[in-house]
Design a protein around this motif. Structure first.
Motif, PDB file in Angstrom:
ATOM      1  N   GLU A 225       0.832  -1.209   0.000  1.00 40.57           N
ATOM      2  CA  GLU A 225       0.000   0.000   0.000  1.00 40.57           C
ATOM      3  C   GLU A 225       0.861   1.252   0.000  1.00 40.57           C
ATOM      4  O   GLU A 225       0.539   2.240  -0.656  1.00 40.57           O
ATOM      5  CB  GLU A 225      -0.924  -0.009   1.218  1.00 40.57           C
ATOM      6  N   ALA A 226       1.977   1.212   0.739  1.00 46.06           N
ATOM      7  CA  ALA A 226       2.860   2.377   0.813  1.00 46.06           C
ATOM      8  C   ALA A 226       3.473   2.686  -0.552  1.00 46.06           C
ATOM      9  O   ALA A 226       3.585   3.856  -0.944  1.00 46.06           O
ATOM     10  CB  ALA A 226       3.968   2.121   1.838  1.00 46.06           C
TER      11      ALA A 226
ATOM     12  N   SER B 127       0.992   4.527  -2.576  1.00 47.84           N
ATOM     13  CA  SER B 127       0.811   5.885  -2.031  1.00 47.84           C
ATOM     14  C   SER B 127       1.975   6.793  -2.422  1.00 47.84           C
ATOM     15  O   SER B 127       1.782   7.952  -2.806  1.00 47.84           O
ATOM     16  CB  SER B 127       0.693   5.830  -0.507  1.00 47.84           C
ATOM     17  N   TYR B 128       3.225   6.256  -2.341  1.00 49.53           N
ATOM     18  CA  TYR B 128       4.387   7.069  -2.681  1.00 49.53           C
ATOM     19  C   TYR B 128       4.415   7.411  -4.166  1.00 49.53           C
ATOM     20  O   TYR B 128       4.808   8.510  -4.559  1.00 49.53           O
ATOM     21  CB  TYR B 128       5.676   6.328  -2.296  1.00 49.53           C
TER      22      TYR B 128
ATOM     23  N   THR C 149       2.032  10.145  -4.639  1.00 44.80           N
ATOM     24  CA  THR C 149       2.621  11.364  -4.076  1.00 44.80           C
ATOM     25  C   THR C 149       3.608  11.997  -5.054  1.00 44.80           C
ATOM     26  O   THR C 149       3.614  13.211  -5.270  1.00 44.80           O
ATOM     27  CB  THR C 149       3.340  11.033  -2.754  1.00 44.80           C
TER      28      THR C 149
END
Length: 514
Positions: A84-85, A88-89, A92
């Motif tokens: 998930e990270a 997200s990154y 971003t």
């Protein structure tokens, strides 16, 4: 959310942004400008940003779980935090490029457009999260009562059982069954019966909420309650209070029931340190419930092996059912079939000499009979091979304990024998398989079965090893006492062999002398 979590998030983002800025500054990249040539610098900056985020979340998980840091890292992996990270990154990075390019051309209009974009994305994500939560609830909740369903209950109990085992905490489990629900259902109809189930479900949910206990609909009119950090006596007192209060709660039509009120029978079992799997706790709670109903219903009973005696007829039915499964081995591997029957006989004889409860004796005997059932899945070529097995073949052979567990689980009637089927090749010194458990990590009955199983394996014809005499096998048991075998059961077993099978011991002694 708690205020300190907001503070933690704010502090975390400050550190993340400061770290990213530090990277850009040291790479001599002008902050606020977007240049294609600096793409890899931006990527490195984002990587540091992400690593700081993961590190801080790692500490957060460790703090929340109150476990060691290794467990926190495993928890993050298992829950998909890193996957998930990464998404997200990536988002971003893309949004930061979009923001930079827009602001570069028109500062205020760019900020306005970007703000609208972020708000829209937030609303979309909120909707997705809401839908995900709804789907999760549907998967975990019982449609009628709104309580957790059977599947969620089993998964949660398994997780909590392992946590309790590791931490050495207390854990109790309660099974309750509405008394004479079938009579109520037959007289008033299924619609009214569903209303009663829904009412009881809501009542139990409210009663458990304040104590932090988890209640689930286990099936039909049966409910299960998990009571963490609670002894069986505390659980019994609490559940008896819940029962009395429910007795005094009016509901349409219950005056036609024997107790003229809503009543339930309840059985309670407590986690014990020698339990290997949650199935043992489930089985004992179920036995206590059965005993509660046998005591006249509308009462709460604790599991007590001394009071819950073995029903000879039921035991015979269980033996017959397992015997039917075992007959599959007869057609595939007559050696294993006969071995299982002999181990069963030894277990019957040995169990009467040990300070075991009637329930433990029953479990040991049934487990002895079916302990090698997993060999049904091993190919005939390996089972019937007359020469020594090579490493790959041994690896396959060792899997029979796992396959045996799966077979027992699929049947669903004899879950209490799973530790014996799965763990009878574990060694007291921790060098066994499949998990390398040692000492009292291995359930008591599995340690006993290991001695019986090994003795018979040594003293009967095997395709890939020399048969030992009874006397030689006794010497081997003593030699391996404290390493392969639990020493407290070795001598009692040898005494039984020497008393019950004196003729064979003497005969083999004479053979050795000759």
């Amino acid at each position: 959310m708690a205020w300190w979590k907001h503070f933690f998030n704010f502090s975390m983002y400050c550190l993340m942004i400061s770290s990213a800025n530090y990277v850009l500054t040291n790479l001599s990249i002008q902050v606020g400008m977007i240049e294609h040539k600096d793409f890899f610098g931006y990527l490195l900056s984002l990587t540091v940003y992400g690593l700081v985020n993961i590190l801080l979340m790692y500490v957060f998980f460790a703090f929340l779980s109150k476990r060691d840091l290794f467990f926190a890292l495993y928890n993050m992996f298992s829950e998909g935090v890193f996957n998930e990270a990464l998404i997200s990154y990536s988002v971003t990075l893309l949004l930061s490029f979009v923001l930079g390019l827009i602001i570069k051309n028109d500062l205020f209009f760019g900020l306005f457009i970007f703000t609208i974009l972020v708000i829209c994305l937030s609303l979309v994500f909120k909707k997705f999260l809401y839908l995900y939560q709804e789907m999760s609830n549907q998967a975990n909740k019982d449609y009628l009562t709104g309580l957790y369903n059977h599947g969620y209950f089993k998964d949660y109990l398994k997780e909590l059982f392992q946590e309790t085992k590791k931490a050495g905490d207390q854990l109790s489990l309660a099974f309750l069954d509405l008394d004479d629900f079938k009579k109520y259902n037959d007289y008033h109809g299924h619609v009214q019966g569903d209303r009663l189930l829904k009412f009881v479900g809501e009542y139990l949910k409210n009663e458990m909420k304040e104590r932090g206990f988890t209640v689930a609909r286990y099936g039909g009119e049966e409910f299960a309650i998990i009571l963490p950090k609670t002894t069986k006596h505390e659980a019994a007192a609490f559940m008896d209070g819940v029962r009395k209060k429910l007795n005094d709660t009016p509901f349409d039509g219950v005056e036609r029931l024997p107790y003229r009120c809503i009543s339930f029978s309840c059985g309670i079992a407590e986690y014990e340190s020698d339990m290997y799997e949650e199935s043992e706790l489930l089985h004992k709670a179920d036995q206590a419930l059965y005993y509660s109903k046998a005591q006249g219903k509308n009462n709460v009973q604790l599991y007590d092996a001394k009071r819950i005696s073995r029903d000879a007829l039921k035991f015979k039915e269980d033996l017959d059912a397992i015997e039917e499964q075992l007959k599959l081995l007869l057609y595939k591997d007559v050696y294993t079939y006969r071995h299982s029957k002999r181990v069963f006989t030894y277990a019957m004889e040995f169990s009467d000499r040990l300070p075991l409860t009637e329930e433990e004796k029953r479990t040991l005997v049934l487990g002895a009979l079916v302990h090698d059932i997993g060999k049904i899945e091993v190919s005939r070529d390996i089972i019937n091979k007359t020469s020594k097995l090579d490493p790959d073949e041994w690896e396959i052979m060792e899997k029979h304990v796992i396959w045996g567990k799966e077979i027992i689980l699929s049947d669903g009637r004899f879950e209490e024998v799973i530790p014996l089927v799965e763990l009878h090749h574990e060694r007291y010194d921790g060098k066994g398989y499949p998990y390398g458990l040692k000492d009292e990590q291995i359930p008591k009955l599995a340690r006993i079965l290991c001695i019986i199983d090994s003795f018979d394996a040594m003293t009967t014809d095997r395709p890939y090893q020399r048969t030992k005499t009874f006397s030689e096998a006794i010497v081997e048991l003593r030699r391996c006492s404290g390493t392969q075998f639990d020493p407290q059961y070795v001598e009692p077993f040898i005494q039984m062999i020497e008393e019950y099978y004196l003729e064979k011991v003497i005969r083999t002694d004479e053979t050795v002398s000759t």
